[in-house]
Design an enzyme around this catalytic site. Structure first.
Site, mmCIF file in Angstrom:
data_model
loop_
_atom_site.group_PDB
_atom_site.id
_atom_site.type_symbol
_atom_site.label_atom_id
_atom_site.label_comp_id
_atom_site.label_asym_id
_atom_site.label_seq_id
_atom_site.Cartn_x
_atom_site.Cartn_y
_atom_site.Cartn_z
ATOM 1 N N VAL A 1 37.846 25.414 95.496
ATOM 2 C CA VAL A 1 37.918 24.252 96.402
ATOM 3 C C VAL A 1 39.265 23.541 96.310
ATOM 4 O O VAL A 1 39.499 22.563 97.023
ATOM 5 C CB VAL A 1 36.762 23.252 96.162
ATOM 6 C CG1 VAL A 1 35.424 23.884 96.553
ATOM 7 C CG2 VAL A 1 36.747 22.749 94.729
ATOM 8 N N TYR B 1 42.923 14.890 83.198
ATOM 9 C CA TYR B 1 41.529 14.608 83.573
ATOM 10 C C TYR B 1 41.358 13.132 83.917
ATOM 11 O O TYR B 1 40.853 12.779 84.989
ATOM 12 C CB TYR B 1 40.592 14.988 82.431
ATOM 13 C CG TYR B 1 39.144 14.831 82.780
ATOM 14 C CD1 TYR B 1 38.445 13.674 82.432
ATOM 15 C CD2 TYR B 1 38.462 15.821 83.486
ATOM 16 C CE1 TYR B 1 37.109 13.521 82.775
ATOM 17 C CE2 TYR B 1 37.129 15.669 83.812
ATOM 18 C CZ TYR B 1 36.464 14.521 83.450
ATOM 19 O OH TYR B 1 35.144 14.350 83.795
HETATM 20 N N1 NDP Z 1 29.652 16.405 81.869
HETATM 21 C C1 NDP Z 1 30.145 15.181 81.748
HETATM 22 O O1 NDP Z 1 30.067 14.530 80.661
HETATM 23 C C2 NDP Z 1 30.807 14.542 82.910
HETATM 24 C C3 NDP Z 1 31.204 15.265 84.036
HETATM 25 N N2 NDP Z 1 31.833 14.585 85.071
HETATM 26 C C4 NDP Z 1 32.262 15.299 86.259
HETATM 27 O O2 NDP Z 1 31.128 15.928 86.850
HETATM 28 C C5 NDP Z 1 31.544 17.114 87.551
HETATM 29 C C6 NDP Z 1 30.702 18.274 87.084
HETATM 30 O O3 NDP Z 1 30.893 18.381 85.689
HETATM 31 P P1 NDP Z 1 29.946 19.312 84.779
HETATM 32 O O4 NDP Z 1 28.701 19.661 85.505
HETATM 33 O O5 NDP Z 1 29.869 18.642 83.465
HETATM 34 O O6 NDP Z 1 30.901 20.591 84.644
HETATM 35 P P2 NDP Z 1 30.588 22.136 84.475
HETATM 36 O O7 NDP Z 1 31.851 22.741 83.954
HETATM 37 O O8 NDP Z 1 29.318 22.353 83.734
HETATM 38 O O9 NDP Z 1 30.377 22.617 86.012
HETATM 39 C C7 NDP Z 1 31.457 22.528 86.920
HETATM 40 C C8 NDP Z 1 31.362 23.690 87.877
HETATM 41 O O10 NDP Z 1 32.449 23.621 88.805
HETATM 42 C C9 NDP Z 1 33.067 24.901 88.845
HETATM 43 N N3 NDP Z 1 34.476 24.852 89.280
HETATM 44 C C10 NDP Z 1 35.557 24.584 88.508
HETATM 45 N N4 NDP Z 1 36.684 24.677 89.227
HETATM 46 C C11 NDP Z 1 36.306 25.020 90.490
HETATM 47 C C12 NDP Z 1 37.023 25.277 91.696
HETATM 48 N N5 NDP Z 1 38.365 25.217 91.740
HETATM 49 N N6 NDP Z 1 36.320 25.610 92.797
HETATM 50 C C13 NDP Z 1 34.969 25.674 92.762
HETATM 51 N N7 NDP Z 1 34.223 25.462 91.649
HETATM 52 C C14 NDP Z 1 34.904 25.135 90.534
HETATM 53 C C15 NDP Z 1 32.936 25.396 87.428
HETATM 54 O O11 NDP Z 1 33.230 26.775 87.326
HETATM 55 P P3 NDP Z 1 33.955 27.280 85.957
HETATM 56 O O12 NDP Z 1 32.884 27.276 84.926
HETATM 57 O O13 NDP Z 1 34.473 28.639 86.335
HETATM 58 O O14 NDP Z 1 35.061 26.302 85.649
HETATM 59 C C16 NDP Z 1 31.495 25.024 87.142
HETATM 60 O O15 NDP Z 1 30.598 25.988 87.629
HETATM 61 C C17 NDP Z 1 33.043 17.251 87.256
HETATM 62 O O16 NDP Z 1 33.796 16.704 88.328
HETATM 63 C C18 NDP Z 1 33.245 16.392 86.008
HETATM 64 O O17 NDP Z 1 34.565 15.888 85.921
HETATM 65 C C19 NDP Z 1 32.092 13.244 85.012
HETATM 66 C C20 NDP Z 1 31.709 12.521 83.927
HETATM 67 C C21 NDP Z 1 31.001 13.111 82.833
HETATM 68 C C1 LIG Z 2 35.618 16.194 80.169
HETATM 69 C C2 LIG Z 2 35.224 14.808 79.634
HETATM 70 O O1 LIG Z 2 35.615 14.669 78.355
HETATM 71 C C3 LIG Z 2 33.736 14.684 79.819
HETATM 72 O O2 LIG Z 2 33.635 14.385 81.164
HETATM 73 C C4 LIG Z 2 33.664 13.044 81.256
HETATM 74 O O3 LIG Z 2 34.246 12.426 82.098
HETATM 75 C C5 LIG Z 2 32.931 12.477 80.122
HETATM 76 O O4 LIG Z 2 33.397 11.243 79.705
HETATM 77 C C6 LIG Z 2 33.074 13.535 79.079
HETATM 78 O O5 LIG Z 2 33.856 13.014 78.051
#
Ligand code: NDP
Ligand SMILES: C[C@H](O)[C@@H]1OC(=O)[C@H](O)[C@@H]1O
Length: 255
Positions: free
Chosen positions: A59, A151
Site C-alpha cells: 500500500v 515510527y
Molecule cells: N500492536 C500495537 O501495539 C500497536 C499497533 N499500532 C498500529 O496498528 C497497525 C497494525 O499493527 P499490528 O496489527 O500490531 O501489526 P502486525 O505487524 O501484526 O500487522 C500489520 C500487517 O500489515 C502488513 N503490512 C506491512 N507493510 C505493508 C504494506 N506495505 N502493504 C500492505 N500490508 C503491509 C504486515 O505484513 P508483514 O508482516 O509482511 O509486515 C502485517 O500483515 C499498524 O499501523 C501499527 O502501527 C498502533 C499502536 C499500537
Molecule cells: C511498534 C510500537 O512499539 C508498538 O506499536 C505502538 O504504537 C505501541 O505503542 C507499541 O509500542
C-alpha cells in the site's frame, strides 16, 4: 448490524489489528476487501466467508493502491469505508538510523495512508454518497520510543493527515478519523516492545488499566467510527491505550 451492506477496505489485514477490524466489520454486516502484502491475506479472507475478498498489494506504492481500489470496485461496486491499518516499525538509535529505513517506514506508515485515502475518496466523491476513512495511528503519535524514530514520526504525521483530510473531504460527507492504540498484543508489539519481561514491565508500570490491549478492543472502535453512531465525528484521534501515561507516575504491576 450497523454496517449492513457497506463495503470496506482494510489494509494490513492478514493478522493483528487489521484482521480483527475485518472480522468485526463483517460481524456488523459489511463486506470487506482484505489487503496485505503477503500471501496469508488469502487465508484471512477465506476465514470470513462470502463477505470477504482479498487483494495483495504494497500500500506504499501508488500503482498497487490504484489496483487495490479498482479490484474493490470490480468485486463490490463501491467503497464506503477505508481502514488504513498497515504499518511497520524499525528499531535503531537516532545516530545510527539509515536513510532507507527511515524512508521505508514513512512510505508504509504515512504515505500509504495518503495514497489509499486519495484513491478511495475519489470514488466516494464520484458517487456522492459520502464515506468514512479510519487511520490507525498510535499513542506514540504523542508519546515517544527513543529507538523508533521513523515510527513515532510517522504516527504524528498520521494524526495531522487525519485532520487535514477531514477538512478537505468534509464537503463531500466523507468523515476521517484515527485510532491511537496503546500496546496491543500483536506480532508488531511482541517484536518491538514486548520482547523481554523488563520491557513488558516498563509498559505495564505506566498503564493504569494494568494490561496490554487486544486487537478486538481496537476493532470495536473502528466499527464505531465506521457507523452512523459517529456521524458527527471527523478529524479526531481516539486513543485506546489503557490510560494515559503520566510522567513520573507508575502503578503497581499485577503479574
Ligand atoms: N500492536 C500495537 O501495539 C500497536 C499497533 N499500532 C498500529 O496498528 C497497525 C497494525 O499493527 P499490528 O496489527 O500490531 O501489526 P502486525 O505487524 O501484526 O500487522 C500489520 C500487517 O500489515 C502488513 N503490512 C506491512 N507493510 C505493508 C504494506 N506495505 N502493504 C500492505 N500490508 C503491509 C504486515 O505484513 P508483514 O508482516 O509482511 O509486515 C502485517 O500483515 C499498524 O499501523 C501499527 O502501527 C498502533 C499502536 C499500537
Ligand atoms: C511498534 C510500537 O512499539 C508498538 O506499536 C505502538 O504504537 C505501541 O505503542 C507499541 O509500542
Amino acid at each position: 448490524m450497523k454496517l449492513n451492506q457497506k463495503i470496506a477496505i482494510v489494509t494490513g489485514a492478514s493478522q493483528g489489528i487489521g484482521l480483527a477490524c475485518a472480522q468485526r466489520l463483517v460481524r456488523e454486516g459489511a463486506r470487506v476487501m482484505l489487503v496485505d502484502q503477503k500471501p496469508e491475506v488469502e487465508q484471512a479472507a477465506a476465514s470470513l466467508g462470502d463477505a470477504a475478498r482479498f487483494f495483495r498489494a504494497d500500500v506504499g506504492v501508488k500503482k498497487e493502491v490504484d489496483a487495490m481500489v479498482q479490484a474493490t470496485l470490480d468485486a463490490f461496486g463501491r467503497i464506503d469505508i477505508l481502514v488504513n491499518n498497515a504499518g511497520v516499525t524499525h528499531a535503531a538509535d537516532f545516530l545510527d538510523l539509515e536513510e532507507d529505513d527511515f524512508d521505508r517506514v514513512l512510505r508504509i506508515n504515512l504515505k500509504s495512508m495518503f495514497l489509499c485515502s486519495q484513491a478511495a475518496a475519489r470514488d466516494m466523491v464520484k458517487r456522492g454518497e459520502g464515506g468514512c476513512i479510519i487511520n490507525m495511528s498510535s499513542v506514540n503519535a504523542e508519546l515517544t520510543i527513543p529507538n523508533q524514530v521513523p515510527y513515532v514520526v510517522s504516527k504524528g504525521g498520521v494524526n495531522q493527515l487525519t485532520r487535514v483530510a477531514s477538512i478537505a473531504l468534509a464537503h463531500y460527507g466523507i468523515r476521517v478519523n484515527a485510532i491511537g492504540p496503546g500496546t496491543i498484543l500483536t506480532e508488531l508489539a511482541k517484536q518491538a516492545v514486548l520482547g523481554s519481561p523488563e520491557a513488558r514491565h516498563t509498559i505495564l508500570s505506566r498503564t493504569p488499566l494494568g494490561r496490554c490491549g487486544e486487537p478486538e478492543e481496537v476493532a470495536s472502535i473502528a466499527a464505531f467510527l465506521a457507523s452512523d453512531d459517529a456521524s458527527y465525528m471527523t478529524g479526531q484521534t481516539l486513543y485506546a491505550d489503557g490510560g494515559r501515561m503520566a510522567l513520573n507516575y507508575t502503578v503497581p504491576v499485577r503479574d
